[in-house]
Write a protein that holds these residues in place. Structure first.
Motif: not given
Length: 818
Positions: A42, A45, A48, A88
């Motif tokens: 996460k 990334v 998003d 993403l």
């Protein structure tokens, strides 16, 4: 006894509680490992777009409840991660290698970039990997052989480079290997032949070279094999016959040679066979009849000879047959018309002969029929009107005779140019309300009046070409306000009257060619509010001044303007030249040599004629960078405007055979893209500007039959021009002329025929020297009228960057791949 009954349940509870505590203490650290690995992903990334991870992946909830995460039922460890189609952007962290129980990893259709971290090799339980449609770069890691349980590997549509690693051959459980659309190169590794469970292999659109290894055909479980769009060479191995389960074979767009192997016809499960755009030779074997399951058969653009075998009738499921661009001979086999599932039949660009049989009516599912560029004779079969789903019909360049029959109203596009048809356009064409792409009825012997109803269907047509016939009467005058025409060509007919003002309703019109008719009108300033790119009025009876151009209409997109062989007079229009912004600034991308109207709705490309040095040529396609101004063979007078020197992207300028006077403007030396300059047969005087030497792309120069004097400039392109460029200017001297500039007397111009105002004598000299106007209307027929003597510089302007296929290539695979 009562006490014992109480103690037994208590002991059971204590044992269960102990086991629960032990399991909890054992699992908790491992669950934390998965949690930290996913939180690391996460953090990597950077974008998003749907906030899926930001709002769902939070440590307050179990990872097993996170979107895209699947856990095992026993240990609650992460077993599958599916983040596909989330948009993403980011990189893959090494922490992902800590998801030891992971069996499925799917991140397709995102924008992950960077290379793959080596820590992923720890995921020994992986069975399915899908990294397709990302921006991952680097080589395909050799440590992929760590995934001993891997069953499917999808790495397509990324930026992987280098070689296909030999180690992939150790993935004995692999069933699907999809690597297409990367930057991989080199040869197909022999080790892939060890993958005995492989069912699907796709290595399309790379730079693979060498021969197809025969070891590849040891993968007897293969059902899908695609090696298209590479640089593979050699022949198709006979071992292909081992693949008895093969349903889909794609070997198109390579450099394969030799004949079709007979063993290929043992693959009786084949449904799709693509071998097009290679250099395959020989004939289509009679054994083709063995492939009774075949749905799509593509062999176009090879070197095949012989006939289409009668055994093709066995292919009762055949829907797409493309054998065009070969050297096939013989007649259209009657057996072909027993393939009643056919939707697309392409036999164009062969040497087929005979007539089109009436049995064509049996192909009731047919949507595309291309028989153009053959030697077909006879009449167009009347039964063609019974094909209820026919959308595209192309019979160009044959020897068909008779009248144009009634055609199916379902047609989207019709092209029957360059045949020997006679008679008028049938009234039934007015019922073809589905026409929405092209109507090509040019270069035939059609006569009569153009039906008014064609103006009514202009609301759906892109392209209408009725040129080079014998139509008379007036031009269509009923173009609707909803007219969608982008190209309207009616050159070389016998039409008269004036240009219809309703053409302004065609707001998308880019090409208007009414050349070589008997139209009598003034210059159509009113067309200036359209986005015209090509305007051809040559060879008519247009008259009047252009210098009263008011500037209300800009013509800012115009790139080709041909007013030659008319009766225009007066001065050259300065405001008109100032408005030609497309020629001033050029195309947005000069290196991108695209053709006009090359989108999916246009099937054909507009044609036009250029006259240079007495040669008139027709070209079927127009490159966007091409720019032409031809005002020759009129009655323009006055000076050549310096404004012309601001048209920096002009390639062809022809002002010959007028009555222009004065000096050649020095600013013409600023036309840095100019390749052809013709100012011959005027009344120009003075010296040739030395600035013209700066025109380094100039290939054709004609200054003959003027009153020019002085020393001819030398250097660069001027060193390549011969006497013919300067003949008829008695005051010129120096190379390439034999006349030397030895004294002042030789620099003085002598009286010329122009001083006597004898236009007839002027024309005689022009014709005798081969520098006159273009040939008489109608003598130029065909795509290139002259096969010898044509200026190669002009051909290169039109045809450089030429592609083999235009829009047809977009239709060919519309059947799709599974």
């Amino acid at each position: 006894m009562g006490n014992i009954g109480f103690l037994l349940p208590l002991m059971v509870f204590v044992v269960v509680l102990r086991n629960f505590v032990v399991n909890l203490s054992a699992e908790s650290p491992n669950t934390t490992i998965d949690l930290l690995a996913l939180l690391a992903l996460k953090a990597h990334v950077t974008h998003d777009p749907q906030n899926l991870l930001a709002t769902n992946w939070i440590s307050a909830t179990s990872v097993c409840n996170w979107i895209g995460v699947t856990c095992g039922s026993h240990y609650q460890r992460v077993t599958a991660l599916n983040l596909s189609h989330m948009g993403l952007i980011g990189t893959i962290p090494p922490h992902l290698g800590n998801l030891y129980f992971l069996s499925k990893l799917d991140i397709r259709f995102n924008h992950f970039r960077g290379s793959l971290p080596m820590e992923l090799a720890n995921l020994s339980s992986l069975k399915h990997i899908n990294f397709g449609h990302n921006n991952i770069r680097g080589e395909i890691p050799s440590w992929f052989d760590s995934f001993t349980q891997l069953q499917s590997l999808f790495l397509h549509h990324n930026n992987f480079s280098g070689l296909i690693p030999f180690s992939l051959g150790f993935l004995s459980n692999l069933e699907k290997l999809i690597l297409y659309d990367n930057d991989l190169k080199g040869q197909i590794p022999i080790a892939i032949g060890k993958l005995s469970n492989l069912k699907r292999l796709n290595l399309d659109k790379k730079q693979l070279s060498g021969q197809i290894p025969s070891a590849l055909f040891k993968c007897r479980a293969l059902e899908f094999l695609s090696l298209s769009y590479n640089a593979l060479e050699g022949s198709v191995p006979q071992e292909v016959g081992n693949l008895t389960r093969l349903k889909h074979l794609y070997l198109d767009s390579n450099n394969l040679t030799g004949q079709l192997p007979m063993a290929l016809f043992k693959c009786q499960q084949l449904e799709d066979l693509y071998l097009s755009q290679n250099a395959l030779e020989g004939s289509v074997s009679q054994e083709i009849g063995n492939l009774t399951r075949l749905r799509q058969f593509y062999l176009f653009d090879n070197k095949l000879t012989g006939i289409v075998p009668q055994e093709i009738r066995n292919l009762t499921k055949l829907g797409w047959l493309h054998l065009d661009h070969n050297n096939l001979t013989g007649k259209l086999p009657s057996a072909l018309f027993k393939c009643q599932e056919l939707e697309s039949l392409w036999l164009s660009n062969n040497a087929l002969e005979g007539s089109v049989p009436q049995e064509i009516r049996n192909l009731t599912r047919l949507r595309w029929l291309y028989l153009d560029n053959n030697n077909l004779t006879g009449e167009i079969p009347s039964t063609i009107r019974f094909l209820p789903f026919l959308e595209h019909l192309d019979l160009n360049s044959n020897n068909l005779t008779g009248r144009l029959p009634a055609l199916p109203p379902s047609l989207f596009g019709l092209s029957i140019l360059d045949n020997n048809l006679i008679g008028e356009i049938p009234s039934s064409i007015c019922n073809m309300s589905s026409l929405q792409y092209y109507l090509i009825l040019s270069k035939k012997n059609l006569r009569g009046i153009i039906p008014e109803c064609l103006g009514n269907i202009s609301y759906s047509l892109d392209f209408m070409d009725l040129s080079m016939n014998s139509f008379h009467g007036k031009i269509l005058g009923n173009f609707r306000r909803s007219c969608l025409l982008r190209s309207f060509c009616i050159n070389y007919n016998q039409l008269e009257g004036s240009l219809p003002r309703s053409l302004v309703n065609c707001s998308k019109l880019e090409v208007l060619d009414v050349g070589n008719n008997n139209i009598k009108d003034t210059f159509p300033n009113w067309l200036g509010n359209l986005d015209l790119q090509v305007l051809v009025l040559r060879g008519n009876k247009f008259y009047g001044h252009l210098d009263d151009f008011e500037g209300r209409f800009s013509f800012s997109h115009l790139r080709i303007i041909d007013l030659s062989h008319n009766d225009f007079n007066g001065h050259l229009p300065s405001k008109y030249f100032e408005s030609l912004h497309a020629i001033r600034s050029g195309s947005e991308n000069k290196a991108d040599l695209k053709y006009m109207m090359s989108n999916a709705r246009s099937h054909y490309f507009e044609s036009f004629f250029i006259t240079t040095k007495g040669l008139e040529m027709q070209f079927r396609r127009i490159l966007i960078p091409l720019t032409v101004i031809d005002f020759s063979n009129n009655e323009f007078n006055g000076k050549i405007l310096e404004t012309l020197g601001e048209l920096h992207w002009l390639i062809v300028l022809n002002l010959s055979h007028n009555s222009l006077m004065g000096h050649i403007p020095l600013l013409l030396g600023n036309l840095s893209a100019l390749e052809s300059l013709d100012l011959s047969s005027n009344k120009l005087e003075g010296k040739i500007p030395a600035q013209l030497v700066n025109l380094i792309f100039l290939e054709v120069l004609n200054l003959s039959w003027n009153n020019l004097m002085g020393l001819i400039p030398r250097g660069k392109q001027f060193d390549t021009f011969t006497n013919e460029s300067y003949i008829g200017n008695w005051g010129l001297c120096g190379l390439p002329l034999s006349k030397e500039c030895s004294n002042e007397r030789n620099l003085e111009p002598q009286p010329t025929k122009f001083d006597e105002d004898s236009d007839s004598v002027n024309w005689k000299f022009s014709i005798l020297m081969g520098y006159g106007c273009g040939l008489v209307c109608g003598l130029s027929m065909g795509y290139i009228v002259f096969t010898t003597g044509q200026p190669w510089w002009l051909v290169s302007i039109i045809e450089r960057g030429q592609q083999k296929y235009v829009i047809r290539g977009k239709i060919r695979r519309s059947g799709g791949r599974k």
